[in-house]
Design an enzyme around this catalytic site. Structure first.
Site, PDB file in Angstrom:
ATOM      1  N   TYR A 182      -0.161 -10.883   3.609  1.00  0.00           N
ATOM      2  CA  TYR A 182       0.878 -10.996   2.577  1.00  0.00           C
ATOM      3  C   TYR A 182       2.261 -10.740   3.184  1.00  0.00           C
ATOM      4  O   TYR A 182       3.201 -11.503   2.954  1.00  0.00           O
ATOM      5  CB  TYR A 182       0.586  -9.999   1.461  1.00  0.00           C
ATOM      6  CG  TYR A 182       1.659  -9.895   0.403  1.00  0.00           C
ATOM      7  CD1 TYR A 182       1.701 -10.793  -0.663  1.00  0.00           C
ATOM      8  CD2 TYR A 182       2.619  -8.888   0.445  1.00  0.00           C
ATOM      9  CE1 TYR A 182       2.671 -10.695  -1.652  1.00  0.00           C
ATOM     10  CE2 TYR A 182       3.595  -8.780  -0.529  1.00  0.00           C
ATOM     11  CZ  TYR A 182       3.617  -9.682  -1.578  1.00  0.00           C
ATOM     12  OH  TYR A 182       4.586  -9.570  -2.556  1.00  0.00           O
ATOM     13  N   SER A 209      10.012 -10.100  -0.229  1.00  0.00           N
ATOM     14  CA  SER A 209       9.467  -8.771  -0.532  1.00  0.00           C
ATOM     15  C   SER A 209      10.021  -7.761   0.457  1.00  0.00           C
ATOM     16  O   SER A 209      10.398  -8.115   1.587  1.00  0.00           O
ATOM     17  CB  SER A 209       7.939  -8.794  -0.440  1.00  0.00           C
ATOM     18  OG  SER A 209       7.398  -7.485  -0.447  1.00  0.00           O
TER      19      SER A 209
END
Length: 289
Positions: free
Chosen positions: A194, A181
């Site tokens: 995350y 990400s």
């Protein structure tokens, strides 16, 4: 879908859904396929396991692989409707699809995925470690032990479990692709755990590529930015959803179909000299990583 539809900024109103979000309830619905693009057999005869393959980026990868002649094992956790829809789409492109429902944070389930894949297809060529979960928290103090453990269990432990189970069956020129990400490279103030897992995925990708180089198994990753998927509407608040992707240089979120082609490229013979690398698909954010 019109040719330019995915590139045109669409109005996204603040919206939320209970977990797991459903694509069919999103407004606008994510774009996972460009029916005008015809596959050219780049993955013909191969079999891929795709975690989180039922919706979002995973659905787009499943469909893109099917168009290239690849059989797909769609691994998912909860969303039966989305999984069955994706299976029908894949089969509509004359590829075979196997659904596997369970928790990839469970190593026994990951072993079962590989065993069932070998029973059904007798080959395993591509691993797509894509499944993930995220939970918005403004303060570190609000991240519970349970949330922290759950996020790491799904996002990074699952990659270790599935890859470990698959490796005895992978041959020379097999492919492992991980979904990282943009948060691994620039951080996110409200997604601390995350983002930390995505940083771990990046280190895992680079280290595993070196570890498997002698076995001629290539390992790469894709690092998406803000992509319009059910994960967004089921984990972020209405205000955040309403402005989602507008802070990128392209001023819009990406669509799953705009990410999937990178996974096709990295699994194909067009990328045989690429391993340990990252493709950034984030609307123009420069991260230099």
């Amino acid at each position: 879908m019109k040719d330019n539809e995915m590139y045109t900024p669409q109005e996204i109103h603040g919206q939320t859904q209970p977990t797991p979000g459903k694509e069919s309830r999103m407004e606008p619905e994510p774009i996972y396929d460009n029916p005008d693009y015809k596959g050219t057999g780049r993955l013909k005869g191969k079999t891929a396991i795709i975690t989180g393959g039922d919706s979002g980026i995973g659905r787009a990868i499943s469909v893109a692989y099917a168009k290239e002649g690849c059989n797909v094992v769609i691994v998912y956790n909860i969303a039966d409707d989305d999984a069955n829809t994706t299976k029908q789409i894949v089969e509509g492109y004359q590829s075979k699809a196997l659904l596997m429902k369970g928790d990839i944070g469970d190593s026994n389930f990951c072993n079962q995925i590989v065993e069932k894949t070998m029973q059904e297809f007798n080959t395993l060529d591509i691993i797509i470690n894509n499944a993930a979960e995220q939970h918005l928290q403004k303060r570190l103090e609000d991240i519970t032990d349970e949330q922290l453990q759950r996020t790491f269990q799904t996002n990074i432990f699952g990659m270790f479990y599935l890859t470990r189970a698959a490796l005895p069956h992978l041959k020379e020129n097999s492919i492992i692709l991980n979904t990282s990400s943009v948060t691994a490279f620039k951080g996110n103030a409200d997604l601390l755990d995350y983002s930390a897992t995505k940083g771990a995925i990046t280190a895992f990708t680079r280290s595993l590529s070196a570890n498997l180089a002698d076995r001629k198994i290539r390992v790469n990753q894709v690092a998406p930015g803000p992509i319009w998927t059910p994960l967004i509407v089921s984990t972020l608040d209405e205000n955040t959803v309403g402005t989602f992707g507008k802070d990128t240089p392209l001023k819009r979120p990406g669509q799953p179909v705009e990410v999937a082609e990178a996974y096709v490229f990295l699994a194909s013979d067009a990328s045989t000299y690429i391993t340990g690398q990252t493709i950034h698909i984030n609307g123009g954010t420069i991260v230099n990583g």
